[in-house]
Design a protein around this motif. Structure first.
Motif, short mmCIF file in Angstrom:
data_model
loop_
_atom_site.label_atom_id
_atom_site.label_comp_id
_atom_site.label_asym_id
_atom_site.label_seq_id
_atom_site.Cartn_x
_atom_site.Cartn_y
_atom_site.Cartn_z
N LEU A 199 -4.59 -38.45 59.26
CA LEU A 199 -5.25 -39.64 59.80
C LEU A 199 -4.97 -40.85 58.93
CD1 LEU A 199 -7.15 -40.95 61.85
CD2 LEU A 199 -9.07 -40.25 60.41
N ARG A 200 -5.07 -40.69 57.61
CA ARG A 200 -4.81 -41.83 56.72
C ARG A 200 -3.38 -42.33 56.85
NH1 ARG A 200 -8.50 -39.14 52.98
NH2 ARG A 200 -6.78 -37.89 52.15
N ARG A 201 -2.44 -41.43 57.00
CA ARG A 201 -1.04 -41.85 57.14
C ARG A 201 -0.78 -42.47 58.52
NH1 ARG A 201 -1.46 -38.34 53.26
NH2 ARG A 201 0.02 -38.34 51.54
N GLN A 202 -1.43 -41.97 59.54
CA GLN A 202 -1.29 -42.59 60.86
C GLN A 202 -1.88 -44.01 60.86
OE1 GLN A 202 -3.26 -39.73 63.33
NE2 GLN A 202 -1.47 -38.39 63.49
N GLN A 203 -3.01 -44.19 60.19
CA GLN A 203 -3.58 -45.53 60.08
C GLN A 203 -2.67 -46.46 59.29
OE1 GLN A 203 -7.38 -44.56 58.34
NE2 GLN A 203 -8.40 -44.39 60.32
N PHE A 204 -2.06 -45.93 58.23
CA PHE A 204 -1.13 -46.74 57.45
C PHE A 204 0.08 -47.13 58.29
CE2 PHE A 204 2.59 -46.93 54.57
CZ PHE A 204 2.20 -48.00 53.79
N SER A 205 0.61 -46.19 59.09
CA SER A 205 1.74 -46.50 59.96
C SER A 205 1.37 -47.58 60.97
CB SER A 205 2.20 -45.24 60.70
OG SER A 205 2.66 -44.26 59.79
#
Length: 266
Positions: A199-205
């Motif tokens: 989730l954190r990486r998807q938000q960063f993307s």
């Protein structure tokens, strides 16, 4: 599983960007949050260790075991402050991860050693207290998911061995409850941690895409000239009066005030 779109960098099953450059960029972006997590971990460690000192005294009084455990706990607190302070100041994320991993290994080993010293009446309470550092490893410490899982499996193996070693002095129902709690805590921890890493990486993307689109829009808008307001135009020759009061052909006026070009034809 659907393949990621061209604008969305791929994320591996272990919750890391496939691209090392993207992963490094994400970790730099997350660094302030990771430092806050380290501060929280330091506070949890101090709060979690200090209350056990009176328990050690009730179990061993002023014997050599009490002084040994007190020395171990105080050394652990000093080691914690030194390592976590170094992790907060370390600029290289990989070095900070290794320091934090070493801290976890030393702490996990110390917890298991202390567990082997617990008298029978305190053993069940010790097993339940182990759940707190286990959940802290999954939810607080800013480590890669694979490292979190490996550390918790190391602790789980040691705890299950301790249960098997003390099975003769433990109530069978208590042993079963301990094993079930450990297994369920690990399943819950790795599942939630896996989801949060992705989730954190998807938000960063998504944030990176938004920044890129906004930057492109600003660049495009900077290249655009618009005509606004009322333009006085001659009803006969269709010339436009400019700001200086002179009459110009429509084509000339528009070309001077925008990037539009005219092409004539019949």
């Amino acid at each position: 599983m659907q393949s990621p779109s061209p604008l969305e960098p791929a994320i591996s099953f272990l919750g890391r960007f496939v691209s090392p450059e993207m992963e490094a960029q994400f970790r730099r972006y997350q660094r302030p949050q990771e430092i806050r997590q380290l501060n929280f971990a330091l506070g949890l460690t101090i709060v979690g260790v200090v209350p056990f000192i009176p328990m050690d005294y009730r179990g061993f009084h002023w014997t050599a075991w009490f002084w040994l455990l007190l020395t171990m706990r105080c050394s652990w607190l000093v080691f914690t402050v030194v390592v976590l302070t170094r992790c907060r100041k370390e600029k290289l994320v990989a070095v900070a991860d290794r320091l934090l991993l070493a801290w976890c290994v030393v702490g996990g080993t110390g917890i298991l050693v202390i567990g082997y010293t617990r008298p029978p009446m305190l053993l069940v309470g010790f097993f339940l207290s182990v759940l707190s550092p286990l959940l802290m490893t999954y939810f607080v410490l800013p480590l890669p998911l694979s490292w979190q899982f490996g550390l918790c499996m190391f602790g789980l193996a040691g705890d299950l061995y301790l249960v098997a070693l003390r099975r003769s002095i433990l109530d069978p129902s208590a042993s079963t409850a301990v094993v079930v709690n450990f297994v369920m805590a690990n399943i819950m921890g790795v599942t939630v941690a896996w989801y949060m890493h992705r989730l954190r990486r998807q938000q960063f993307s998504a944030l990176q895409r938004e920044v890129g689109l906004r930057r492109g829009l600003e660049e495009a808008m900077s290249q655009v000239k618009t005509l606004e307001g009322y333009l006085p135009i001659c009803a006969h020759c269709k010339s436009v009066r400019n700001d200086e009061g002179y009459w110009q052909q429509v084509e000339v006026y528009v070309r001077e005030h925008s990037k539009a070009e005219f092409t004539h034809g019949i």
